[in-house]
Design a protein around this motif. Structure first.
Motif, PDB file in Angstrom:
ATOM      1  N   ASN A  16       0.791  -1.232   0.000  1.00 34.16           N
ATOM      2  CA  ASN A  16       0.000   0.000   0.000  1.00 34.16           C
ATOM      3  C   ASN A  16       0.823   1.282   0.000  1.00 34.16           C
ATOM      4  O   ASN A  16       0.307   2.354   0.302  1.00 34.16           O
ATOM      5  CB  ASN A  16      -0.963   0.037   1.197  1.00 34.16           C
ATOM      6  N   ARG A  18       2.037   2.844  -2.554  1.00 33.31           N
ATOM      7  CA  ARG A  18       1.647   3.702  -3.686  1.00 33.31           C
ATOM      8  C   ARG A  18       0.444   4.568  -3.338  1.00 33.31           C
ATOM      9  O   ARG A  18       0.361   5.725  -3.756  1.00 33.31           O
ATOM     10  CB  ARG A  18       1.346   2.846  -4.919  1.00 33.31           C
ATOM     11  N   SER A  19      -0.497   4.027  -2.562  1.00 35.92           N
ATOM     12  CA  SER A  19      -1.661   4.830  -2.186  1.00 35.92           C
ATOM     13  C   SER A  19      -1.248   5.959  -1.252  1.00 35.92           C
ATOM     14  O   SER A  19      -1.792   7.066  -1.325  1.00 35.92           O
ATOM     15  CB  SER A  19      -2.735   3.955  -1.527  1.00 35.92           C
ATOM     16  N   ARG A  22       0.384   8.631  -3.507  1.00 35.89           N
ATOM     17  CA  ARG A  22      -0.626   9.390  -4.258  1.00 35.89           C
ATOM     18  C   ARG A  22      -1.366  10.369  -3.350  1.00 35.89           C
ATOM     19  O   ARG A  22      -1.649  11.507  -3.740  1.00 35.89           O
ATOM     20  CB  ARG A  22      -1.611   8.438  -4.929  1.00 35.89           C
ATOM     21  N   ALA A  23      -1.715   9.921  -2.137  1.00 37.47           N
ATOM     22  CA  ALA A  23      -2.459  10.786  -1.217  1.00 37.47           C
ATOM     23  C   ALA A  23      -1.629  12.000  -0.818  1.00 37.47           C
ATOM     24  O   ALA A  23      -2.143  13.119  -0.745  1.00 37.47           O
ATOM     25  CB  ALA A  23      -2.868   9.997   0.020  1.00 37.47           C
ATOM     26  N   GLU A 195      -4.711   7.809   4.055  1.00 37.95           N
ATOM     27  CA  GLU A 195      -4.757   7.757   2.597  1.00 37.95           C
ATOM     28  C   GLU A 195      -6.006   7.054   2.070  1.00 37.95           C
ATOM     29  O   GLU A 195      -6.302   7.108   0.877  1.00 37.95           O
ATOM     30  CB  GLU A 195      -3.499   7.081   2.047  1.00 37.95           C
ATOM     31  N   LYS A 196      -6.764   6.388   2.972  1.00 32.94           N
ATOM     32  CA  LYS A 196      -8.011   5.722   2.588  1.00 32.94           C
ATOM     33  C   LYS A 196      -9.223   6.356   3.262  1.00 32.94           C
ATOM     34  O   LYS A 196     -10.317   5.802   3.199  1.00 32.94           O
ATOM     35  CB  LYS A 196      -7.949   4.238   2.964  1.00 32.94           C
TER      36      LYS A 196
END
Length: 213
Positions: A16, A18-19, A22-23, A195-196
């Motif tokens: 995770n 990459r997430s 990106r965030a 990030e989620k």
């Protein structure tokens, strides 16, 4: 237009990442994904992600000498943000399936199985943030996204010097109260995944980036 803060997301084999990259880019950071010592030490902010087992994350961190670099950053007042198991490993130890694994030990405490009817604790939950928090400024009433079976359920941080500012601890609950976030000088961490966590998570990351300047 202000300069983008430079952040390194620690790349040590955890999922995770990459997430998280990106965030952070979404909220205005210039992000490097790396475990090279120069990137870890020289970044304005370091993010330590973590998913899976406590012991596996500690093995990954040790394999790239990250435990030493994290300690150097904290000792030098350089900001670090841990996420999920990246929060858990900042404590003294984790206990999974009866096996005790030493953590980084920045904070006293043990990561243990949550005493809930259903684990993992997966989904959105509220938090109880303390007054004066920087991470949760303006978002203390929002919900955040959690995915974990283990947590720190007891907090005992002795203040040994009158001038010492105690850490700010944010709590949530699943079966029992557990530590959802800690803010302790340059070292901050969240048990949930900002990030989620939609707009609230993005705002928390913006708040953290604001402490880097």
């Amino acid at each position: 237009m202000s300069r983008a803060p430079k952040v390194t997301v620690l790349d040590y084999g955890s999922g995770n990442v990459r997430s998280a990259v990106r965030a952070l880019e979404h909220v205005g950071a210039e992000v490097t994904l790396s475990h090279a010592s120069e990137d870890v030490l020289n970044a304005e902010g370091l993010v330590v992600p973590g998913v899976g087992a406590f012991a596996t994350v500690m093995e990954g961190l040790k394999a790239v000498d990250a435990v030493r670099w994290i300690g150097r950053r904290v000792a030098g007042g350089r900001p670090v943000l841990g996420i999920c198991v990246g929060l858990q490993v900042m404590f003294e130890q984790g206990v999974e399936h009866g096996v005790r694994t030493a953590g980084i030990g920045e904070w006293p405490g043990t990561v243990e199985l949550l005493p809930a009817d259903v684990v993992p604790h997966m989904g959105w939950n509220t938090v109880q943030a303390p007054e004066g928090t920087s991470l949760f400024a303006g978002i203390g009433d929002e919900r955040f996204y959690f995915v974990h079976s283990y947590g720190v359920q007891h907090w005992d941080f002795p203040v040994t010097q009158p001038a010492m500012k105690p850490p700010m601890v944010t709590w949530s609950e699943h079966g029992a109260p557990f530590v959802a976030a800690v803010e302790n000088g340059p070292l901050s961490a969240t048990q949930f995944h900002p990030e989620k966590s939609g707009d609230a998570g993005a705002e928390l990351l913006r708040n953290w980036l604001g402490t880097l300047r």
